[in-house]
Design a protein around this motif. Sequence first.
Motif, PDB file in Angstrom:
ATOM      1  N   ILE A   1      -4.038  -8.384  52.001  1.00 22.94           N
ATOM      2  CA  ILE A   1      -4.445  -7.068  52.552  1.00 22.94           C
ATOM      3  C   ILE A   1      -5.947  -6.693  51.841  1.00 22.94           C
ATOM      4  CG2 ILE A   1      -1.948  -6.250  52.403  1.00 22.94           C
ATOM      5  CD1 ILE A   1      -2.571  -4.897  49.527  1.00 22.94           C
ATOM      6  N   ALA A   2      -6.297  -5.722  52.350  1.00 22.16           N
ATOM      7  CA  ALA A   2      -7.783  -5.300  52.202  1.00 22.16           C
ATOM      8  C   ALA A   2      -7.884  -3.720  52.522  1.00 22.16           C
ATOM      9  CB  ALA A   2      -8.810  -5.965  52.704  1.00 22.16           C
ATOM     10  N   THR A   3      -8.635  -3.125  51.953  1.00 23.59           N
ATOM     11  CA  THR A   3      -9.052  -1.799  52.615  1.00 23.59           C
ATOM     12  C   THR A   3     -10.708  -1.846  53.042  1.00 23.59           C
ATOM     13  OG1 THR A   3      -7.638  -0.368  51.199  1.00 23.59           O
ATOM     14  CG2 THR A   3      -9.448   0.919  52.161  1.00 23.59           C
ATOM     15  N   ALA A   4     -10.924  -1.633  54.197  1.00 28.89           N
ATOM     16  CA  ALA A   4     -12.071  -1.838  54.744  1.00 28.89           C
ATOM     17  C   ALA A   4     -12.841  -0.528  54.509  1.00 28.89           C
ATOM     18  CB  ALA A   4     -12.118  -1.967  56.176  1.00 28.89           C
ATOM     19  N   SER A   5     -14.002  -0.510  53.903  1.00 32.34           N
ATOM     20  CA  SER A   5     -14.711   0.802  53.838  1.00 32.34           C
ATOM     21  C   SER A   5     -16.109   0.890  54.830  1.00 32.34           C
ATOM     22  CB  SER A   5     -15.226   0.804  52.249  1.00 32.34           C
ATOM     23  OG  SER A   5     -14.136   0.793  51.554  1.00 32.34           O
ATOM     24  N   ARG A   6     -16.254   1.954  55.242  1.00 34.78           N
ATOM     25  CA  ARG A   6     -17.584   1.845  56.343  1.00 34.78           C
ATOM     26  C   ARG A   6     -18.863   1.733  55.534  1.00 34.78           C
ATOM     27  NH1 ARG A   6     -18.702   3.837  61.396  1.00 34.78           N
ATOM     28  NH2 ARG A   6     -16.808   4.601  61.658  1.00 34.78           N
ATOM     29  N   VAL A   7     -19.551   0.916  56.270  1.00 39.51           N
ATOM     30  CA  VAL A   7     -20.999   0.243  55.873  1.00 39.51           C
ATOM     31  C   VAL A   7     -21.847   0.585  57.016  1.00 39.51           C
ATOM     32  CG1 VAL A   7     -22.535  -1.116  54.700  1.00 39.51           C
ATOM     33  CG2 VAL A   7     -20.217  -0.799  53.867  1.00 39.51           C
ATOM     34  N   GLY A   8     -22.657   1.668  57.294  1.00 42.71           N
ATOM     35  CA  GLY A   8     -23.299   1.818  58.665  1.00 42.71           C
ATOM     36  C   GLY A   8     -22.550   1.456  59.752  1.00 42.71           C
ATOM     37  N   SER A   9     -22.783   0.823  60.799  1.00 42.68           N
ATOM     38  CA  SER A   9     -21.701   0.837  61.951  1.00 42.68           C
ATOM     39  C   SER A   9     -20.700  -0.122  62.036  1.00 42.68           C
ATOM     40  CB  SER A   9     -22.809   0.373  63.217  1.00 42.68           C
ATOM     41  OG  SER A   9     -23.158  -0.861  62.931  1.00 42.68           O
ATOM     42  N   GLY A  10     -20.386  -0.468  60.741  1.00 41.99           N
ATOM     43  CA  GLY A  10     -19.174  -1.465  60.550  1.00 41.99           C
ATOM     44  C   GLY A  10     -18.260  -1.015  59.399  1.00 41.99           C
ATOM     45  N   TYR A  11     -17.623  -2.129  58.994  1.00 44.34           N
ATOM     46  CA  TYR A  11     -16.763  -2.061  57.754  1.00 44.34           C
ATOM     47  C   TYR A  11     -16.822  -3.289  56.936  1.00 44.34           C
ATOM     48  CZ  TYR A  11     -14.725   1.995  60.027  1.00 44.34           C
ATOM     49  OH  TYR A  11     -14.579   3.435  60.693  1.00 44.34           O
ATOM     50  N   ASN A  12     -16.716  -3.103  55.489  1.00 41.22           N
ATOM     51  CA  ASN A  12     -16.795  -4.173  54.891  1.00 41.22           C
ATOM     52  C   ASN A  12     -15.357  -4.331  54.115  1.00 41.22           C
ATOM     53  OD1 ASN A  12     -19.258  -5.089  55.623  1.00 41.22           O
ATOM     54  ND2 ASN A  12     -20.255  -4.558  53.565  1.00 41.22           N
ATOM     55  N   PHE A  13     -15.036  -5.690  53.682  1.00 42.98           N
ATOM     56  CA  PHE A  13     -13.730  -5.684  52.924  1.00 42.98           C
ATOM     57  C   PHE A  13     -13.567  -6.890  52.143  1.00 42.98           C
ATOM     58  CE2 PHE A  13     -12.588  -7.790  56.745  1.00 42.98           C
ATOM     59  CZ  PHE A  13     -11.895  -8.818  56.527  1.00 42.98           C
ATOM     60  N   THR A  14     -12.905  -6.866  51.180  1.00 45.96           N
ATOM     61  CA  THR A  14     -12.620  -8.283  50.542  1.00 45.96           C
ATOM     62  C   THR A  14     -11.197  -8.467  50.255  1.00 45.96           C
ATOM     63  OG1 THR A  14     -14.544  -8.111  48.936  1.00 45.96           O
ATOM     64  CG2 THR A  14     -12.928  -9.524  48.377  1.00 45.96           C
ATOM     65  N   LEU A  15     -10.675  -9.532  50.886  1.00 47.76           N
ATOM     66  CA  LEU A  15      -9.327  -9.777  50.938  1.00 47.76           C
ATOM     67  C   LEU A  15      -8.566  -9.979  49.792  1.00 47.76           C
ATOM     68  CD1 LEU A  15      -7.126 -10.302  53.378  1.00 47.76           C
ATOM     69  CD2 LEU A  15      -7.382 -12.694  53.229  1.00 47.76           C
ATOM     70  N   ASN A  16      -7.403  -9.366  49.504  1.00 46.28           N
ATOM     71  CA  ASN A  16      -6.345  -9.459  48.305  1.00 46.28           C
ATOM     72  C   ASN A  16      -5.273 -10.424  48.681  1.00 46.28           C
ATOM     73  OD1 ASN A  16      -5.354  -9.266  46.192  1.00 46.28           O
ATOM     74  ND2 ASN A  16      -4.881  -7.026  46.083  1.00 46.28           N
ATOM     75  N   HIS A  17      -5.425 -11.458  48.091  1.00 45.26           N
ATOM     76  CA  HIS A  17      -4.387 -12.483  48.710  1.00 45.26           C
ATOM     77  C   HIS A  17      -2.906 -11.992  48.005  1.00 45.26           C
ATOM     78  CE1 HIS A  17      -6.982 -15.597  50.811  1.00 45.26           C
ATOM     79  NE2 HIS A  17      -7.641 -14.732  49.871  1.00 45.26           N
ATOM     80  N   LYS A  18      -1.793 -12.206  48.746  1.00 49.76           N
ATOM     81  CA  LYS A  18      -0.532 -11.875  48.196  1.00 49.76           C
ATOM     82  C   LYS A  18       0.623 -12.960  48.386  1.00 49.76           C
ATOM     83  CE  LYS A  18      -1.655  -7.554  46.881  1.00 49.76           C
ATOM     84  NZ  LYS A  18      -1.676  -7.286  45.755  1.00 49.76           N
ATOM     85  N   ALA A  19       0.235 -14.136  48.755  1.00 53.67           N
ATOM     86  CA  ALA A  19       1.164 -15.120  48.571  1.00 53.67           C
ATOM     87  C   ALA A  19       0.669 -16.019  47.292  1.00 53.67           C
ATOM     88  CB  ALA A  19       1.160 -15.964  49.709  1.00 53.67           C
ATOM     89  N   SER A  20       1.320 -16.906  46.827  1.00 57.66           N
ATOM     90  CA  SER A  20       1.035 -17.630  45.519  1.00 57.66           C
ATOM     91  C   SER A  20       1.038 -19.200  45.943  1.00 57.66           C
ATOM     92  CB  SER A  20       2.230 -17.494  44.574  1.00 57.66           C
ATOM     93  OG  SER A  20       1.702 -18.020  43.307  1.00 57.66           O
TER      94      SER A  20
END
Length: 452
Positions: free
Chosen positions: A92-111
């Motif tokens: 999961i991730a929360t994408a944050s607006r940066v300019g005309s797009g969005y940036n995110f870093t994926l947070n892995h949830k399986a092991s």
Amino acid sequence: GASVNWSSSDKIWVKDDAGTWQQSGAAVFPFTNNSSFAKFGLSGTYTGASHDILYTNKAITGSQPQVEIKATQTQSAPNNFDHAGESGDCGIATASRVGSGYNFTLNHKASYLCFIPRSSNPYVNRSKLIKIEIMCDDDIAGTYNMAADGTLTLASGGSKTITVTTGSGFAIDNSTEDMSKNATYAVVAPGTHTFRIRYWLRNTTDYINLYGWRPSDIEGTISKYVTINCTAGSIHDVTANLDLHDYDGDHYCMWDAQQQYWADHSNTQPKLNGQNSNDYPQDRNDASHRWYHVSSGPLQASQLCAAMPNVNEMTWYAAKGDPRWDKDELWTTMGHLYKGGMWFKKKSVLQVAGNYNANIAADGSDWRTNAKSMYRSPLNMLPSVADASDYFYLPAVGQYSDGKLIGVGSNGAYWSSSALPYDQAYVISFGDNLVAIGYNNRFCGFAIGVFE
């Protein structure tokens, strides 16, 4: 050692302004040499300061996102985790607006597990690692619901086994850890799990079959046990020194002889099924004292068979010991590779359950003075992972009959410490579909082993 990268087929799901999950196009890589960073294009309307993102291998068709952690996973090359996404990686991730797009870093949830085996055993070194079977008493694969925080809850299709296949196989000729040789990855459900790890080997060199000739190969397992807290988003290394139990050829004898069957004649001892030699013990005047213990009545062993269970005790192992045939666990004897043996519950486990008595057999009588027999059908399945330590293993080491070796890998025959009149003695024997306790001629060349 794994590189956590996007692949060119990866897509993400993004919740649009209307609260509907929309699937992106495939990953695009702005920087040729950096696949940990990717861009994804979407249709729909996105005007919020942030939007929720999911990464999963299942389409989102309603309000409940899911991921399938596969029970069968495939890895194409050593130390390559490209199969993570298709095998059940999710995040999961929360994408944050940066300019005309969005940036995110994926947070892995399986092991994730990374297996790094090694061995100094020459039989293992001449083998290939063709798959790893991960067994557990609780579910580690299946279809999981993904909560808003990424927590996984089993929804359907639970599996207690995950198998990672390696195609033509990885080398396992390294005596120290070498991830480039055979590091193998698996996606598993988070949680604290006790695993039976079965490393499956294929060997085309050292196997001689029941008829005394070498077929193309033998495939079997070396099993290890480990308990791991499989935390979400973490790769857990699982190292293992893969060795094989070697059973020497010195533990065959006539019943309760003073010396083993081939004492002073090891240079002519048959070591393959079907081989024979005339140097076996042939009468009570044998110079090497290999002839059986002679008596005219019931007798308790006092020589080589003295440490074996008596026949009453043997009946409890057969009747209440939950015998289970294991057709896959590998072992060696007399210079060759075999598989096949029986698991029995240990004496201590039987005693706790009130199922062990040296003076009375499982049928309520004393077999030491009566000629009786018992037959049981074993289960063709392993003990559960949780109960594995309650059992001990006896390999199917075969027997010698008039100097001829037979049955190695298909059956076992182990002397008891109890003899009957007329030169008979009790023995427990087994194969893939039978456990039997009966009596046989004392001149047979059966095995003596350790009954735990």
